[in-house]
Design an enzyme around this catalytic site. Sequence first.
Site, PDB file in Angstrom:
ATOM      1  N   GLU A  90       0.837  -1.214   0.000  1.00  0.00           N
ATOM      2  CA  GLU A  90       0.000   0.000   0.000  1.00  0.00           C
ATOM      3  C   GLU A  90       0.864   1.254   0.000  1.00  0.00           C
ATOM      4  OE1 GLU A  90      -3.082   0.030  -0.549  1.00  0.00           O
ATOM      5  OE2 GLU A  90      -3.940  -1.849   0.144  1.00  0.00           O
ATOM      6  N   ASP A 113      -4.998 -10.149  -7.980  1.00  0.00           N
ATOM      7  CA  ASP A 113      -5.211  -9.271  -9.140  1.00  0.00           C
ATOM      8  C   ASP A 113      -3.962  -8.705  -9.813  1.00  0.00           C
ATOM      9  OD1 ASP A 113      -4.782  -7.749  -6.848  1.00  0.00           O
ATOM     10  OD2 ASP A 113      -6.578  -6.512  -7.038  1.00  0.00           O
ATOM     11  N   ARG A 161       0.702   3.728  -3.252  1.00  0.00           N
ATOM     12  CA  ARG A 161       0.077   5.030  -3.007  1.00  0.00           C
ATOM     13  C   ARG A 161       1.105   6.137  -2.788  1.00  0.00           C
ATOM     14  NH1 ARG A 161      -5.693   3.969  -0.018  1.00  0.00           N
ATOM     15  NH2 ARG A 161      -5.780   1.737  -0.357  1.00  0.00           N
ATOM     16  N   GLU A 221     -11.862   0.336 -10.428  1.00  0.00           N
ATOM     17  CA  GLU A 221     -11.442  -0.625 -11.474  1.00  0.00           C
ATOM     18  C   GLU A 221     -12.272  -0.530 -12.756  1.00  0.00           C
ATOM     19  OE1 GLU A 221     -11.812  -1.407  -8.250  1.00  0.00           O
ATOM     20  OE2 GLU A 221      -9.684  -1.615  -7.748  1.00  0.00           O
TER      21      GLU A 221
HETATM   22  C1  DMJ Z   1      -6.334   0.547  -5.012  1.00  0.00           C
HETATM   23  O1  DMJ Z   1      -5.616   0.845  -3.869  1.00  0.00           O
HETATM   24  C2  DMJ Z   1      -5.466  -0.084  -6.051  1.00  0.00           C
HETATM   25  O2  DMJ Z   1      -6.094   0.005  -7.272  1.00  0.00           O
HETATM   26  C3  DMJ Z   1      -5.149  -1.508  -5.731  1.00  0.00           C
HETATM   27  O3  DMJ Z   1      -4.349  -2.108  -6.709  1.00  0.00           O
HETATM   28  C4  DMJ Z   1      -6.419  -2.292  -5.579  1.00  0.00           C
HETATM   29  N1  DMJ Z   1      -7.321  -1.682  -4.689  1.00  0.00           N
HETATM   30  C5  DMJ Z   1      -7.523  -0.275  -4.645  1.00  0.00           C
HETATM   31  C6  DMJ Z   1      -8.716   0.237  -5.365  1.00  0.00           C
HETATM   32  O4  DMJ Z   1      -9.809  -0.545  -5.354  1.00  0.00           O
END
Ligand code: DMJ
Length: 589
Positions: free
Chosen positions: A221, A354, A225, A491
Amino acid sequence: MVQDHVALNFEKISLTSHGQNYSYKISCLRFWRKFSRLQKLTLYIVFFIVFILIYLWLFGNIMKFNNVMGLNIQKLPQLSNSQQEKELDLPDGVEAVKLNEIVNAEVINEKEQIAAPAINPTILELTSYGIKFPSASGHRQNAILKAFKHAWTGYQKYAWGHDHVKPISKKYNDWFNMGLTIVDSLDTLWIMNLKKEFSEAREWVSSSFNLDHYKDVNLFETTIRVLGGFLSAYHLSDDSLFLEKALNVGERLLPCFTKSPSPIPYSDINLVSHLAHSPKWSPDSSTAEVSTLQLEFRDLSRSTGRSSFEDVSFKVSEHIHTLEKYHGLVPIYINPNTGKFHRGSEIKLGARGDSYYEYLLKQWIQTGKSIDNLKNDYIEAIDGITTKLVRTTPQRNLTYIGELRAGTREFHPKMDHLVCYLPGTLALGVHHGMPYSHMRLAEKLIETCYLMYADQPTFLSPEIVYFGTNNDISRDMYVNINDAHNLLRPEFVESLWYMYQISGNVTYQNWGWSVFQGFERYTKVAGGYTSIGNVLDPDDTRPRDMTESFFFAETLKYLYLLMSDDRHMLSIDKYVINSEGHPLPTYNR
Ligand code: DMJ
């Protein structure tokens, strides 16, 4: 008469012949002597008053500008456009904004200036550099911009410097104590041309961003971010402050890699004690998390010249490449102590699985398509998805991606909203030369993602949906009440942007607009936009009082880009966009 003589011809006076100049001077002097004392005095006074008026006008304007902007004008660089480009070594086709354009633009919007806090001179300098984006155009893009401003105002008022705003209680939430919303929003502010807001955010980063909290943070994270946020702000604005901060963050995160006995990093780290460790609830790291760091760490190395970041992070990919997979698909847990997959864990493209697939493709693009293992693993994975996870529903023939259960690997017809990133990634791959069959899959999947929104009375998607199977044809797509929340996730709109950019099909824009209406109607509150607990009942949405930073970093950014007149506003050839919506440059190798 007198006046005729007073009409001095300065052009003539400036002639180079000394003799001519001299004779003119004499005649002026004679002329001046003809005036009476009173006439001379009057003329002196007139000249003096005119001089004072000109002085006051000039001085007043300069002071007014200084006071409002908090600037020392003399500190502004007096560079021509071409000089600026030279100094900045901008890439071909990237135009430096003329300094006087910026100054004029700021002066015109006087109202905003008065509300603005004092801005450091360097900030004005930086806004004249970097990549220039056009102002919002058209009704739809302006509506998205307005939504962003509304959300930003709430964050500024009630949560400035904290991680997230709670827009209903008008309070804040802290997760990592890093001002997540500010850092995650920097590039969106830049792209949306919100100069005042960008300058204020930059000021906070410069004066208040602080990593000295005795706190565990999550490697993934923080990377996507914060590190990603700083790096993209650096590349877009050309302001080295952001690179400096990115380097601080990268250094703090490094022990997750270096303290691990295998190439797989630990998932968490204490920022002060530097203790890297697994999550409290498990010895494992998530596969998606450890494989979604490489774009950012590579870019940090390439930008700073310090190779260790790229080296340690790419070792993760190289190591995973050597592990045995299931038709190219990976279990969602991996152990940093052994470096092996938790083989009994689920296989899925939702949470924890994912972005492993996303970063195979994006790393390949980032490195100028030079690393074959990434390309081959990606193609094999998409084949595995197609044969093992893709199914269609019995009623509406909807294409979706299911999961393989832990242990038994039995098919489970469940799909997270998170999976809706995949159509966009597939389309991006096709744009970069992947098999065209991937586009067909993308087109079918994005329709299902659209129906995840359109099927609900709020026009908002739930977090998870389930599908009917041949054994249960009574239901096509359905939602369990426990999964009916919407966290303002990006997404689907992310994929719409890729699909629109690549195909030019305006249906994707229209779908995005409908989703935006859902956000406006059911998530907008006085302090911004809130996650909701229930998309199934417009009269009982159960607001959760929370705005995640990815709403600013991704959801609104992708919607804004999607509604642009210029669908190539942000080039997917020059940039590769990280998992949190932060554009990073592509390299040749
Ligand atoms: C975001 O922090 C990023 O896109 C991450 O890869 C997946 N989840 C969240 C958004 O849903």
